[in-house]
Design a protein around this motif. Structure first.
Motif, PDB file in Angstrom:
ATOM      1  N   ASN A  47       5.206   6.284 -23.408  1.00 44.28           N
ATOM      2  CA  ASN A  47       3.761   6.063 -23.535  1.00 44.28           C
ATOM      3  C   ASN A  47       3.114   5.702 -22.204  1.00 44.28           C
ATOM      4  O   ASN A  47       2.253   4.834 -22.126  1.00 44.28           O
ATOM      5  N   SER A  48       3.555   6.330 -21.144  1.00 44.07           N
ATOM      6  CA  SER A  48       2.969   6.060 -19.834  1.00 44.07           C
ATOM      7  C   SER A  48       2.549   7.371 -19.188  1.00 44.07           C
ATOM      8  O   SER A  48       2.845   8.450 -19.681  1.00 44.07           O
ATOM      9  N   SER A  49       1.864   7.254 -18.098  1.00 49.37           N
ATOM     10  CA  SER A  49       1.406   8.445 -17.384  1.00 49.37           C
ATOM     11  C   SER A  49       2.443   8.825 -16.333  1.00 49.37           C
ATOM     12  O   SER A  49       2.281   8.557 -15.146  1.00 49.37           O
ATOM     13  N   ASN A  50       3.548   9.400 -16.781  1.00 49.93           N
ATOM     14  CA  ASN A  50       4.600   9.919 -15.910  1.00 49.93           C
ATOM     15  C   ASN A  50       5.238   8.853 -15.033  1.00 49.93           C
ATOM     16  O   ASN A  50       5.615   9.112 -13.901  1.00 49.93           O
ATOM     17  N   MET A  51       5.375   7.628 -15.549  1.00 48.56           N
ATOM     18  CA  MET A  51       5.961   6.542 -14.768  1.00 48.56           C
ATOM     19  C   MET A  51       7.462   6.479 -14.973  1.00 48.56           C
ATOM     20  O   MET A  51       7.954   6.528 -16.092  1.00 48.56           O
ATOM     21  N   VAL A  52       8.182   6.366 -13.859  1.00 53.76           N
ATOM     22  CA  VAL A  52       9.627   6.216 -13.880  1.00 53.76           C
ATOM     23  C   VAL A  52       9.955   4.886 -13.213  1.00 53.76           C
ATOM     24  O   VAL A  52       9.533   4.628 -12.088  1.00 53.76           O
ATOM     25  N   LEU A  53      10.683   4.031 -13.922  1.00 56.31           N
ATOM     26  CA  LEU A  53      11.061   2.719 -13.421  1.00 56.31           C
ATOM     27  C   LEU A  53      12.398   2.826 -12.703  1.00 56.31           C
ATOM     28  O   LEU A  53      13.371   3.332 -13.261  1.00 56.31           O
ATOM     29  N   LEU A  54      12.441   2.352 -11.459  1.00 61.29           N
ATOM     30  CA  LEU A  54      13.656   2.379 -10.660  1.00 61.29           C
ATOM     31  C   LEU A  54      14.123   0.953 -10.415  1.00 61.29           C
ATOM     32  O   LEU A  54      13.326   0.091 -10.038  1.00 61.29           O
ATOM     33  N   THR A  55      15.401   0.688 -10.622  1.00 61.85           N
ATOM     34  CA  THR A  55      15.993  -0.611 -10.324  1.00 61.85           C
ATOM     35  C   THR A  55      16.814  -0.452  -9.053  1.00 61.85           C
ATOM     36  O   THR A  55      17.746   0.351  -9.001  1.00 61.85           O
ATOM     37  N   PHE A  56      16.448  -1.226  -8.017  1.00 54.46           N
ATOM     38  CA  PHE A  56      17.086  -1.144  -6.716  1.00 54.46           C
ATOM     39  C   PHE A  56      18.064  -2.294  -6.525  1.00 54.46           C
ATOM     40  O   PHE A  56      17.815  -3.410  -6.986  1.00 54.46           O
ATOM     41  N   PHE A  57      19.164  -2.040  -5.814  1.00 57.60           N
ATOM     42  CA  PHE A  57      20.066  -3.106  -5.402  1.00 57.60           C
ATOM     43  C   PHE A  57      19.339  -3.951  -4.363  1.00 57.60           C
ATOM     44  O   PHE A  57      18.630  -3.425  -3.518  1.00 57.60           O
ATOM     45  N   GLY A  58      19.476  -5.253  -4.424  1.00 61.15           N
ATOM     46  CA  GLY A  58      18.860  -6.139  -3.442  1.00 61.15           C
ATOM     47  C   GLY A  58      17.492  -6.619  -3.889  1.00 61.15           C
ATOM     48  O   GLY A  58      16.943  -6.200  -4.903  1.00 61.15           O
ATOM     49  N   SER A  59      16.943  -7.525  -3.095  1.00 62.39           N
ATOM     50  CA  SER A  59      15.687  -8.172  -3.475  1.00 62.39           C
ATOM     51  C   SER A  59      14.452  -7.554  -2.831  1.00 62.39           C
ATOM     52  O   SER A  59      13.342  -7.968  -3.127  1.00 62.39           O
ATOM     53  N   THR A  60      14.613  -6.577  -1.968  1.00 64.96           N
ATOM     54  CA  THR A  60      13.453  -5.961  -1.326  1.00 64.96           C
ATOM     55  C   THR A  60      13.261  -4.537  -1.821  1.00 64.96           C
ATOM     56  O   THR A  60      14.226  -3.797  -2.034  1.00 64.96           O
ATOM     57  N   LEU A  61      12.000  -4.178  -2.007  1.00 68.23           N
ATOM     58  CA  LEU A  61      11.652  -2.820  -2.437  1.00 68.23           C
ATOM     59  C   LEU A  61      11.339  -1.957  -1.223  1.00 68.23           C
ATOM     60  O   LEU A  61      10.661  -2.418  -0.300  1.00 68.23           O
ATOM     61  N   PRO A  62      11.784  -0.714  -1.236  1.00 63.37           N
ATOM     62  CA  PRO A  62      11.355   0.186  -0.165  1.00 63.37           C
ATOM     63  C   PRO A  62       9.911   0.630  -0.398  1.00 63.37           C
ATOM     64  O   PRO A  62       9.399   0.572  -1.519  1.00 63.37           O
ATOM     65  N   ASP A  63       9.208   1.032   0.666  1.00 61.56           N
ATOM     66  CA  ASP A  63       7.840   1.533   0.525  1.00 61.56           C
ATOM     67  C   ASP A  63       7.823   2.905  -0.133  1.00 61.56           C
ATOM     68  O   ASP A  63       6.944   3.213  -0.926  1.00 61.56           O
ATOM     69  N   ARG A  64       8.818   3.719   0.219  1.00 57.93           N
ATOM     70  CA  ARG A  64       8.902   5.081  -0.303  1.00 57.93           C
ATOM     71  C   ARG A  64      10.358   5.386  -0.626  1.00 57.93           C
ATOM     72  O   ARG A  64      11.266   4.756  -0.097  1.00 57.93           O
ATOM     73  N   VAL A  65      10.558   6.367  -1.509  1.00 55.49           N
ATOM     74  CA  VAL A  65      11.907   6.785  -1.873  1.00 55.49           C
ATOM     75  C   VAL A  65      11.933   8.310  -1.972  1.00 55.49           C
ATOM     76  O   VAL A  65      10.982   8.928  -2.446  1.00 55.49           O
ATOM     77  N   HIS A  66      13.031   8.897  -1.486  1.00 56.00           N
ATOM     78  CA  HIS A  66      13.232  10.353  -1.585  1.00 56.00           C
ATOM     79  C   HIS A  66      14.063  10.615  -2.835  1.00 56.00           C
ATOM     80  O   HIS A  66      15.196  10.157  -2.943  1.00 56.00           O
ATOM     81  N   ILE A  67      13.480  11.343  -3.777  1.00 61.02           N
ATOM     82  CA  ILE A  67      14.206  11.751  -4.982  1.00 61.02           C
ATOM     83  C   ILE A  67      14.217  13.269  -4.978  1.00 61.02           C
ATOM     84  O   ILE A  67      13.204  13.910  -5.214  1.00 61.02           O
ATOM     85  N   GLY A  68      15.398  13.810  -4.691  1.00 59.26           N
ATOM     86  CA  GLY A  68      15.487  15.252  -4.491  1.00 59.26           C
ATOM     87  C   GLY A  68      14.652  15.616  -3.273  1.00 59.26           C
ATOM     88  O   GLY A  68      14.694  14.935  -2.248  1.00 59.26           O
TER      89      GLY A  68
END
Length: 106
Positions: A47-68
């Motif tokens: 029920n979202s607008s194309n949102m994908v939740l990513l769980t990252f190792f560690g406590s800091t989030l990257p600004d951008r991520v390459h998926i494919g």
């Protein structure tokens, strides 16, 4: 006297979300296979607008991520607080509620 300090294996993570219509059409397992090694888990939000939740190792989030071949902006994920359906209080559920029932609309 001193012990070595290690990161907790299951609690040391951060959650971010990306939005992509093309990515949302893939199964979660395939999305995870296309993600970098810093991604621990992938959940497509219903029920979202194309949102994908990513769980990252560690406590800091990257600004951008390459998926494919796609480079996506990562936004911090903020979940809704747990709210009781009986007393409308926060921080517990109906099964563990010790308060009197209250109308949730008022």
């Amino acid at each position: 006297m001193f012990e070595t300090v290690k990161a907790h294996p299951t609690s040391n993570y951060s959650k971010g979300c990306v939005y992509s219509q093309d990515l949302y059409e893939f199964p979660e397992e395939e999305i995870l296979a296309m993600c970098p090694s810093s991604v621990q888990n992938v959940t497509k939000m219903k029920n979202s607008s194309n949102m994908v939740l990513l769980t990252f190792f560690g406590s800091t989030l990257p600004d951008r991520v390459h998926i494919g071949p796609v480079n996506l902006r990562v936004r911090r994920f903020v979940s809704c607080p747990l709210q009781c359906l009986s007393c409308s209080g926060y921080g517990h559920g109906k099964s563990s509620c010790k308060e009197a029932s209250r109308c949730g609309n008022c």
